[in-house]
Design a protein around this motif. Structure first.
Motif, PDB file in Angstrom:
ATOM      1  N   LEU A  18       0.861  -1.183   0.000  1.00  0.00           N
ATOM      2  CA  LEU A  18       0.000   0.000   0.000  1.00  0.00           C
ATOM      3  C   LEU A  18       0.898   1.234   0.000  1.00  0.00           C
ATOM      4  O   LEU A  18       1.686   1.420   0.917  1.00  0.00           O
ATOM      5  CB  LEU A  18      -0.907   0.014   1.229  1.00  0.00           C
ATOM      6  CG  LEU A  18      -1.996  -1.047   1.291  1.00  0.00           C
ATOM      7  CD1 LEU A  18      -2.697  -1.005   2.639  1.00  0.00           C
ATOM      8  CD2 LEU A  18      -2.990  -0.857   0.175  1.00  0.00           C
ATOM      9  N   ILE A  19       0.794   2.051  -1.018  1.00  0.00           N
ATOM     10  CA  ILE A  19       1.622   3.257  -1.109  1.00  0.00           C
ATOM     11  C   ILE A  19       0.779   4.457  -0.689  1.00  0.00           C
ATOM     12  O   ILE A  19      -0.167   4.830  -1.382  1.00  0.00           O
ATOM     13  CB  ILE A  19       2.160   3.457  -2.546  1.00  0.00           C
ATOM     14  CG1 ILE A  19       3.047   2.284  -2.937  1.00  0.00           C
ATOM     15  CG2 ILE A  19       2.910   4.773  -2.655  1.00  0.00           C
ATOM     16  CD1 ILE A  19       3.584   2.350  -4.354  1.00  0.00           C
ATOM     17  N   PRO A  20       1.115   5.068   0.457  1.00  0.00           N
ATOM     18  CA  PRO A  20       0.379   6.266   0.884  1.00  0.00           C
ATOM     19  C   PRO A  20       0.901   7.488   0.124  1.00  0.00           C
ATOM     20  O   PRO A  20       2.020   7.923   0.323  1.00  0.00           O
ATOM     21  CB  PRO A  20       0.693   6.364   2.378  1.00  0.00           C
ATOM     22  CG  PRO A  20       1.999   5.666   2.524  1.00  0.00           C
ATOM     23  CD  PRO A  20       2.085   4.639   1.447  1.00  0.00           C
TER      24      PRO A  20
ATOM     25  N   HIS B 257     -12.529  10.129  -4.626  1.00  0.00           N
ATOM     26  CA  HIS B 257     -11.974  11.309  -3.959  1.00  0.00           C
ATOM     27  C   HIS B 257     -11.852  11.008  -2.469  1.00  0.00           C
ATOM     28  O   HIS B 257     -12.702  10.368  -1.882  1.00  0.00           O
ATOM     29  CB  HIS B 257     -12.886  12.532  -4.167  1.00  0.00           C
ATOM     30  CG  HIS B 257     -12.957  12.980  -5.590  1.00  0.00           C
ATOM     31  ND1 HIS B 257     -11.884  13.549  -6.236  1.00  0.00           N
ATOM     32  CD2 HIS B 257     -13.961  12.937  -6.486  1.00  0.00           C
ATOM     33  CE1 HIS B 257     -12.222  13.852  -7.466  1.00  0.00           C
ATOM     34  NE2 HIS B 257     -13.494  13.481  -7.656  1.00  0.00           N
ATOM     35  N   GLY B 258     -10.788  11.439  -1.852  1.00  0.00           N
ATOM     36  CA  GLY B 258     -10.572  11.199  -0.429  1.00  0.00           C
ATOM     37  C   GLY B 258      -9.672  10.012  -0.145  1.00  0.00           C
ATOM     38  O   GLY B 258      -9.267   9.822   0.999  1.00  0.00           O
ATOM     39  N   GLU B 259      -9.364   9.179  -1.143  1.00  0.00           N
ATOM     40  CA  GLU B 259      -8.422   8.072  -0.935  1.00  0.00           C
ATOM     41  C   GLU B 259      -7.041   8.646  -0.666  1.00  0.00           C
ATOM     42  O   GLU B 259      -6.667   9.677  -1.221  1.00  0.00           O
ATOM     43  CB  GLU B 259      -8.343   7.171  -2.167  1.00  0.00           C
ATOM     44  CG  GLU B 259      -9.374   6.078  -2.232  1.00  0.00           C
ATOM     45  CD  GLU B 259      -9.235   5.013  -1.156  1.00  0.00           C
ATOM     46  OE1 GLU B 259      -8.103   4.583  -0.863  1.00  0.00           O
ATOM     47  OE2 GLU B 259     -10.271   4.626  -0.605  1.00  0.00           O
ATOM     48  N   PHE B 260      -6.274   7.959   0.160  1.00  0.00           N
ATOM     49  CA  PHE B 260      -4.947   8.460   0.507  1.00  0.00           C
ATOM     50  C   PHE B 260      -3.838   7.455   0.205  1.00  0.00           C
ATOM     51  O   PHE B 260      -2.671   7.737   0.406  1.00  0.00           O
ATOM     52  CB  PHE B 260      -4.895   8.857   1.985  1.00  0.00           C
ATOM     53  CG  PHE B 260      -5.165   7.706   2.913  1.00  0.00           C
ATOM     54  CD1 PHE B 260      -4.119   6.962   3.437  1.00  0.00           C
ATOM     55  CD2 PHE B 260      -6.472   7.371   3.246  1.00  0.00           C
ATOM     56  CE1 PHE B 260      -4.368   5.896   4.283  1.00  0.00           C
ATOM     57  CE2 PHE B 260      -6.716   6.296   4.098  1.00  0.00           C
ATOM     58  CZ  PHE B 260      -5.666   5.571   4.610  1.00  0.00           C
ATOM     59  N   GLN B 261      -4.206   6.251  -0.297  1.00  0.00           N
ATOM     60  CA  GLN B 261      -3.203   5.253  -0.625  1.00  0.00           C
ATOM     61  C   GLN B 261      -3.671   4.411  -1.809  1.00  0.00           C
ATOM     62  O   GLN B 261      -4.857   4.333  -2.091  1.00  0.00           O
ATOM     63  CB  GLN B 261      -2.905   4.369   0.578  1.00  0.00           C
ATOM     64  CG  GLN B 261      -4.087   3.578   1.086  1.00  0.00           C
ATOM     65  CD  GLN B 261      -3.775   2.869   2.389  1.00  0.00           C
ATOM     66  OE1 GLN B 261      -2.726   3.084   2.983  1.00  0.00           O
ATOM     67  NE2 GLN B 261      -4.670   2.021   2.852  1.00  0.00           N
ATOM     68  N   VAL B 262      -2.690   3.809  -2.492  1.00  0.00           N
ATOM     69  CA  VAL B 262      -2.990   2.958  -3.638  1.00  0.00           C
ATOM     70  C   VAL B 262      -2.334   1.593  -3.404  1.00  0.00           C
ATOM     71  O   VAL B 262      -1.205   1.517  -2.920  1.00  0.00           O
ATOM     72  CB  VAL B 262      -2.520   3.601  -4.967  1.00  0.00           C
ATOM     73  CG1 VAL B 262      -1.030   3.830  -4.988  1.00  0.00           C
ATOM     74  CG2 VAL B 262      -2.949   2.777  -6.166  1.00  0.00           C
TER      75      VAL B 262
END
Length: 177
Positions: A8-10, A107-112
């Motif tokens: 998970l990349i923040p 919108h609002g996601e902080f990690q991928v």
């Protein structure tokens, strides 16, 4: 499948620009996906994340070896693999990963999560037919190859000797053109 935390990349706290992420992938990674075709794996994955004001660009590069069984002889061998993958991450109303080169996050996601892209990239870089390099250059000695050689059809040259002379004269006409 639950997310693998290390993949998970923040991106929320990152500055605009390029950021490097490196991963070492082994067999335990593939076990999370229920994939057991590799005897062992040792693949280095480099990801360059470029954060822009409205989107993210991810460039995956992977290189390493996976130990697989030969399709002809069933002998295990290390198969070198390498590949590249580009992914664009945009933001929208709902999550959408239908396109293989475009990921839309709400919108609002902080990690991928990059684990699925690493998994697919490595698995798809393995050729459909896996042949031991010793089979290609003739240095591999195995029972399977010996059996295949025994069962291979033999060329018969007896046919050439028993040709009717009339047919031989007709074949000359074809070659005299």
């Amino acid at each position: 499948m639950k997310n693998l935390k290390e993949y998970l990349i923040p991106f929320a706290g990152l500055k605009l620009g390029k950021h490097q992420f490196d991963y070492q992938v082994d067999n335990s990674f593939f076990e999370h996906f229920g994939f057991s075709d590799f005897n062992s794996a040792n693949v280095k994955v480099d990801i360059v994340l470029e954060k822009k004001s409205t989107m993210l660009e991810l460039a995956f590069k992977y290189k390493g070896t996976v130990n697989v069984f030969c399709d002809l002889t069933s002998e295990p061998f290390d198969l070198p693999i390498k590949g590249k993958l580009k992914l664009i991450v945009k933001f929208g109303e709902v999550f959408n990963d239908e396109n293989e080169e475009l990921l839309i996050l709400p919108h609002g996601e902080f990690q991928v999560d990059v684990s699925q892209y690493i998994y697919e990239g490595i698995v798809l870089s393995v050729p459909a037919k896996k042949i031991h390099p010793g089979v290609k250059d003739g240095t591999l000695e195995s029972e399977a190859l010996k059996t295949l050689e025994k069962l291979a059809p033999k060329e018969e040259k007896e046919e050439q000797e028993n040709i009717d002379p009339r047919w031989a004269e007709l074949k000359k006409l074809l070659t005299d053109k």
